[in-house]
Design a protein around this motif. Sequence first.
Motif, PDB file in Angstrom:
ATOM      1  N   ALA A 125       0.838  -1.204   0.000  1.00 53.11           N
ATOM      2  CA  ALA A 125       0.000   0.000   0.000  1.00 53.11           C
ATOM      3  C   ALA A 125       0.875   1.257   0.000  1.00 53.11           C
ATOM      4  CB  ALA A 125      -0.935  -0.012   1.202  1.00 53.11           C
ATOM      5  N   VAL A 126       1.990   1.205   0.697  1.00 51.91           N
ATOM      6  CA  VAL A 126       2.930   2.340   0.698  1.00 51.91           C
ATOM      7  C   VAL A 126       3.626   2.408  -0.667  1.00 51.91           C
ATOM      8  CG1 VAL A 126       5.107   3.209   1.674  1.00 51.91           C
ATOM      9  CG2 VAL A 126       3.314   2.361   3.205  1.00 51.91           C
ATOM     10  N   GLY A 127       4.071   1.246  -1.144  1.00 46.87           N
ATOM     11  CA  GLY A 127       4.646   1.136  -2.474  1.00 46.87           C
ATOM     12  C   GLY A 127       5.920   1.942  -2.685  1.00 46.87           C
ATOM     13  N   ASP A 128       6.669   2.163  -1.638  1.00 42.38           N
ATOM     14  CA  ASP A 128       7.812   3.070  -1.738  1.00 42.38           C
ATOM     15  C   ASP A 128       8.839   2.707  -0.662  1.00 42.38           C
ATOM     16  OD1 ASP A 128       9.551   5.199  -1.845  1.00 42.38           O
ATOM     17  OD2 ASP A 128       8.018   6.752  -1.576  1.00 42.38           O
ATOM     18  N   GLU A 129       9.782   1.826  -1.033  1.00 46.55           N
ATOM     19  CA  GLU A 129      10.762   1.364  -0.067  1.00 46.55           C
ATOM     20  C   GLU A 129      11.648   2.506   0.425  1.00 46.55           C
ATOM     21  OE1 GLU A 129      13.757  -2.176  -0.433  1.00 46.55           O
ATOM     22  OE2 GLU A 129      11.712  -2.984  -0.386  1.00 46.55           O
ATOM     23  N   LYS A 130      11.842   3.486  -0.453  1.00 42.70           N
ATOM     24  CA  LYS A 130      12.668   4.636  -0.095  1.00 42.70           C
ATOM     25  C   LYS A 130      12.015   5.439   1.056  1.00 42.70           C
ATOM     26  CE  LYS A 130      14.862   8.580  -2.345  1.00 42.70           C
ATOM     27  NZ  LYS A 130      15.736   8.791  -1.213  1.00 42.70           N
TER      28      LYS A 130
END
Length: 328
Positions: A208-213
């Motif tokens: 859901a966040v889709g953003d490892e950074k």
Amino acid sequence: TQAPVNVTVTGAAGQIGYALLFRIASGQLLGQDTPVKLRLLEIPQAVKAAEGTALELEDGAFPLLAGTDIFDDPKQAFEGTNVALLVGARPRTKGMERGDLLEANGGIFKPQGEAINAGAADDVKVLVVGNPANTNALIAQQHAPDVPAERFTAMTRLDHNRALAQLSKKLGVSVSDIRKLAIWGNHSATQYPNVFHAEVGGRNAAEAVGDEKWLADEFIPTVAKRGAAIIEARGASSAASAASAAIDHVYTWVNGTPEGDWTSAAVVSDGSYGVPEGLISSFPVTAKDGKYEIVQGLEINEFSRTRIDASVQELADERDAVRKLGLI
Ligand code: NAX
């Protein structure tokens, strides 16, 4: 009616104590059916301030508060105690090395562990809040050989709650829509808030966040450094939020986690997930029948593995340092 449960609070005259005691007295620690008797422990210089707080507790006219006693001797303070909240600790002051800090706290948590061993009730549950919380809990636990080790825990629930809040803001959902978040490792800047097993409205939270950074550069440091941000903003360290988390930790321990969810607590490792046996490390835990248990069988990805290992290494180093100092 039920006999009162004895709750010992150390550091009762401190700022967390001030926020915590009124919530215990109002029934939020154990539930609205359970009367409590408070046993406050302070150092002699702070007993008078604790007495002042006790006057205010009286003025709260709390129906569930069966009385408040104040002590400056751990042996007396832990006599018959069912729930021990170890909040008072020696803070790090300027110029203090880590070894000095551990030694000063050993001087507090060793006698408190011994006093719990000698006099606490058979069902005693211990939560260590005072920092370095995990290692202070280890010291106390090691000096209470007659108490099952699982009764000693340290608080990472504040970190857990901070992580819930940050993730809910990011995803625009309520904190109650998030399940299975967990803090791993030490209650320190190395702690690892893990969202890879978390679910948001049935969906995987990391997806859901889709953003490892964002996870690596925003989420984790924001949660891990939140304590410093509070000091910067407030001019004093977290107090009411820490008290609230302590209430949550014990309430969950006694009343259980909801089906399909878990929480975070630092508990004695049984070797799960490669965390050396005996270390008091934070894990995802469920609570049932008055027991915290480590959630088993989770897959740990590479991102998580390195971070868990780093925080656990710090705990192992702290344990080795207190061992070297003869504190355990
Ligand atoms: P305060 O300095 O306001 O209060 C500490 C109190 O403990 C003082 O009244 C002091 O007299 C008392 N005390 C010291 N030695 C004692 C002893 N041997 N027996 C009984 N009482 C003793 O600190 P406060 O802001 O209340 O914080 C308390 C502890 O919680 C600190 O160690 C702090 O670092 C730690 N925290 C832990 C958190 C966690 O998530 N695990 C978060 C909040 C907080 O930072």
